[in-house]
Design a protein around this motif. Structure first.
Motif, PDB file in Angstrom:
ATOM      1  N   SER A 242      53.029  53.076  56.689  1.00 50.24           N
ATOM      2  CA  SER A 242      52.524  53.739  57.890  1.00 50.24           C
ATOM      3  C   SER A 242      51.214  53.056  58.261  1.00 50.24           C
ATOM      4  O   SER A 242      50.837  52.051  57.659  1.00 50.24           O
ATOM      5  N   GLY A 243      50.506  53.632  59.215  1.00 51.89           N
ATOM      6  CA  GLY A 243      49.209  53.085  59.588  1.00 51.89           C
ATOM      7  C   GLY A 243      48.148  53.274  58.518  1.00 51.89           C
ATOM      8  O   GLY A 243      47.125  52.602  58.519  1.00 51.89           O
ATOM      9  N   LYS A 244      48.391  54.176  57.585  1.00 49.09           N
ATOM     10  CA  LYS A 244      47.416  54.477  56.530  1.00 49.09           C
ATOM     11  C   LYS A 244      47.854  54.036  55.135  1.00 49.09           C
ATOM     12  O   LYS A 244      47.030  53.658  54.316  1.00 49.09           O
ATOM     13  N   PHE A 245      49.155  54.127  54.829  1.00 55.69           N
ATOM     14  CA  PHE A 245      49.651  53.857  53.480  1.00 55.69           C
ATOM     15  C   PHE A 245      50.427  52.548  53.414  1.00 55.69           C
ATOM     16  O   PHE A 245      51.064  52.150  54.386  1.00 55.69           O
ATOM     17  N   GLY A 246      50.395  51.933  52.226  1.00 57.27           N
ATOM     18  CA  GLY A 246      51.194  50.741  52.007  1.00 57.27           C
ATOM     19  C   GLY A 246      51.304  50.410  50.530  1.00 57.27           C
ATOM     20  O   GLY A 246      50.646  51.029  49.683  1.00 57.27           O
ATOM     21  N   ILE A 247      52.146  49.430  50.248  1.00 57.46           N
ATOM     22  CA  ILE A 247      52.348  48.927  48.888  1.00 57.46           C
ATOM     23  C   ILE A 247      52.060  47.434  48.914  1.00 57.46           C
ATOM     24  O   ILE A 247      52.474  46.724  49.834  1.00 57.46           O
ATOM     25  N   THR A 248      51.362  46.962  47.918  1.00 51.45           N
ATOM     26  CA  THR A 248      51.042  45.547  47.776  1.00 51.45           C
ATOM     27  C   THR A 248      51.694  45.028  46.501  1.00 51.45           C
ATOM     28  O   THR A 248      51.614  45.671  45.453  1.00 51.45           O
ATOM     29  N   ILE A 249      52.314  43.854  46.602  1.00 53.89           N
ATOM     30  CA  ILE A 249      52.911  43.188  45.441  1.00 53.89           C
ATOM     31  C   ILE A 249      52.453  41.746  45.450  1.00 53.89           C
ATOM     32  O   ILE A 249      52.498  41.083  46.497  1.00 53.89           O
ATOM     33  N   ASP A 250      51.985  41.255  44.303  1.00 57.05           N
ATOM     34  CA  ASP A 250      51.599  39.841  44.231  1.00 57.05           C
ATOM     35  C   ASP A 250      51.829  39.267  42.836  1.00 57.05           C
ATOM     36  O   ASP A 250      52.028  40.002  41.870  1.00 57.05           O
ATOM     37  N   ALA A 251      51.841  37.940  42.762  1.00 54.51           N
ATOM     38  CA  ALA A 251      52.032  37.246  41.489  1.00 54.51           C
ATOM     39  C   ALA A 251      51.358  35.883  41.559  1.00 54.51           C
ATOM     40  O   ALA A 251      51.198  35.308  42.634  1.00 54.51           O
ATOM     41  N   GLY A 252      50.968  35.380  40.399  1.00 57.39           N
ATOM     42  CA  GLY A 252      50.316  34.082  40.334  1.00 57.39           C
ATOM     43  C   GLY A 252      49.973  33.713  38.905  1.00 57.39           C
ATOM     44  O   GLY A 252      50.676  34.078  37.968  1.00 57.39           O
ATOM     45  N   LEU A 253      48.845  33.013  38.755  1.00 57.79           N
ATOM     46  CA  LEU A 253      48.418  32.522  37.445  1.00 57.79           C
ATOM     47  C   LEU A 253      46.979  32.896  37.149  1.00 57.79           C
ATOM     48  O   LEU A 253      46.140  32.958  38.049  1.00 57.79           O
ATOM     49  N   LEU A 254      46.704  33.111  35.861  1.00 56.07           N
ATOM     50  CA  LEU A 254      45.354  33.339  35.340  1.00 56.07           C
ATOM     51  C   LEU A 254      44.941  32.110  34.546  1.00 56.07           C
ATOM     52  O   LEU A 254      45.740  31.568  33.775  1.00 56.07           O
ATOM     53  N   TYR A 255      43.683  31.706  34.704  1.00 51.93           N
ATOM     54  CA  TYR A 255      43.153  30.636  33.862  1.00 51.93           C
ATOM     55  C   TYR A 255      41.965  31.203  33.093  1.00 51.93           C
ATOM     56  O   TYR A 255      41.040  31.764  33.670  1.00 51.93           O
ATOM     57  N   GLU A 256      42.006  31.060  31.780  1.00 51.69           N
ATOM     58  CA  GLU A 256      40.970  31.624  30.912  1.00 51.69           C
ATOM     59  C   GLU A 256      39.704  30.777  30.968  1.00 51.69           C
ATOM     60  O   GLU A 256      39.716  29.589  30.664  1.00 51.69           O
ATOM     61  N   LEU A 257      38.591  31.419  31.346  1.00 54.79           N
ATOM     62  CA  LEU A 257      37.289  30.756  31.374  1.00 54.79           C
ATOM     63  C   LEU A 257      36.479  31.039  30.118  1.00 54.79           C
ATOM     64  O   LEU A 257      35.657  30.226  29.702  1.00 54.79           O
ATOM     65  N   LEU A 258      36.681  32.229  29.535  1.00 54.39           N
ATOM     66  CA  LEU A 258      35.907  32.652  28.366  1.00 54.39           C
ATOM     67  C   LEU A 258      36.806  33.450  27.448  1.00 54.39           C
ATOM     68  O   LEU A 258      37.595  34.277  27.907  1.00 54.39           O
ATOM     69  N   ASN A 259      36.681  33.196  26.153  1.00 55.37           N
ATOM     70  CA  ASN A 259      37.405  33.958  25.145  1.00 55.37           C
ATOM     71  C   ASN A 259      36.448  34.111  23.971  1.00 55.37           C
ATOM     72  O   ASN A 259      36.164  33.156  23.267  1.00 55.37           O
ATOM     73  N   GLU A 260      35.951  35.325  23.790  1.00 54.08           N
ATOM     74  CA  GLU A 260      34.979  35.570  22.732  1.00 54.08           C
ATOM     75  C   GLU A 260      35.483  36.693  21.834  1.00 54.08           C
ATOM     76  O   GLU A 260      35.963  37.712  22.312  1.00 54.08           O
ATOM     77  N   GLU A 261      35.363  36.497  20.519  1.00 51.18           N
ATOM     78  CA  GLU A 261      35.733  37.530  19.564  1.00 51.18           C
ATOM     79  C   GLU A 261      34.516  37.875  18.722  1.00 51.18           C
ATOM     80  O   GLU A 261      33.847  36.995  18.182  1.00 51.18           O
ATOM     81  N   ILE A 262      34.234  39.165  18.628  1.00 54.44           N
ATOM     82  CA  ILE A 262      33.154  39.662  17.777  1.00 54.44           C
ATOM     83  C   ILE A 262      33.822  40.470  16.676  1.00 54.44           C
ATOM     84  O   ILE A 262      34.442  41.503  16.934  1.00 54.44           O
ATOM     85  N   GLU A 263      33.703  40.001  15.442  1.00 53.65           N
ATOM     86  CA  GLU A 263      34.341  40.689  14.314  1.00 53.65           C
ATOM     87  C   GLU A 263      33.448  41.826  13.854  1.00 53.65           C
ATOM     88  O   GLU A 263      32.285  41.635  13.535  1.00 53.65           O
ATOM     89  N   LYS A 264      34.017  43.038  13.832  1.00 58.50           N
ATOM     90  CA  LYS A 264      33.286  44.210  13.354  1.00 58.50           C
ATOM     91  C   LYS A 264      33.450  44.375  11.851  1.00 58.50           C
ATOM     92  O   LYS A 264      32.506  44.744  11.156  1.00 58.50           O
ATOM     93  N   LYS A 265      34.661  44.136  11.374  1.00 61.28           N
ATOM     94  CA  LYS A 265      34.936  44.156   9.938  1.00 61.28           C
ATOM     95  C   LYS A 265      36.222  43.366   9.704  1.00 61.28           C
ATOM     96  O   LYS A 265      37.041  43.218  10.612  1.00 61.28           O
TER      97      LYS A 265
END
Length: 178
Positions: free
Chosen positions: A128-151
């Motif tokens: 309608s003029g107010k409601f809609g549905i959006t669908i999309d797809a693509g790719l992610l590229y990882e810029l940062l991956n950090e792990e902090i070990e707690k135990k």
């Protein structure tokens, strides 16, 4: 976690209104709210604003808390709309989107932090003029991956953690134009 998401939503609203989108954008139906599911947005709520055929937005999401895991996702994006006009909106239905996504996943043993840039192609389906549905797809590229070990993870246990710099990205949202 839900309290954190609520506080971030209020902050986003204050920021958008304080930079001048306020009454002028609402009167023209250029502000929208959304809810959806996606990767890496997870289960999310969003807020956005449009200008001509450009749309700018943010989402805050997560997954329902598991016994020993807490996941938060914050995403920002910019879309350019193209194609023929739709019946219910002068915003063209097809779009290309680029965005930045931060994901924080905390378990009993570690905290994982990821930063991605994503690009997607998608389409708005205006109900309608107010409601809609959006669908999309693509790719992610990882810029940062950090792990902090707690135990340390106990022997005999295993951890499921991706180590791929390029991943699929997708989403489905229900939106409402204010």
């Amino acid at each position: 976690m839900l309290e954190r998401i609520r506080k971030l939503n209020y902050l986003v609203l204050v920021i958008l209104f304080s930079v001048g989108f306020g009454n002028r954008a609402i009167a023209q139906g250029k502000i929208y709210i959304s809810t959806g599911i996606g990767l890496p947005e997870l289960l999310n709520v969003g807020l956005g604003v449009r200008h001509n055929q450009m749309r700018f937005g943010i989402t805050i999401g997560g997954i329902p808390p598991l016994e020993d895991e807490n996941t938060l996702s914050i995403s920002s994006n910019m879309s350019y709309h193209f194609g023929k006009h739709s019946k219910f909106s002068d915003l063209r239905p097809w779009y290309g989107r680029i965005g930045l996504d931060y994901v924080r996943d905390e378990t009993e043993y570690s905290i994982y932090k990821y930063l991605y840039i994503n690009s997607r192609l998608g389409r708005d389906f205006n109900i309608s003029g107010k409601f809609g549905i959006t669908i999309d797809a693509g790719l992610l590229y990882e810029l940062l991956n950090e792990e902090i070990e707690k135990k340390p993870i106990p022997r005999g246990s295993w951890s499921f953690n991706f180590d791929f710099p390029l991943l699929p990205s997708f989403g489905v949202w229900l939106f409402y134009r204010i």
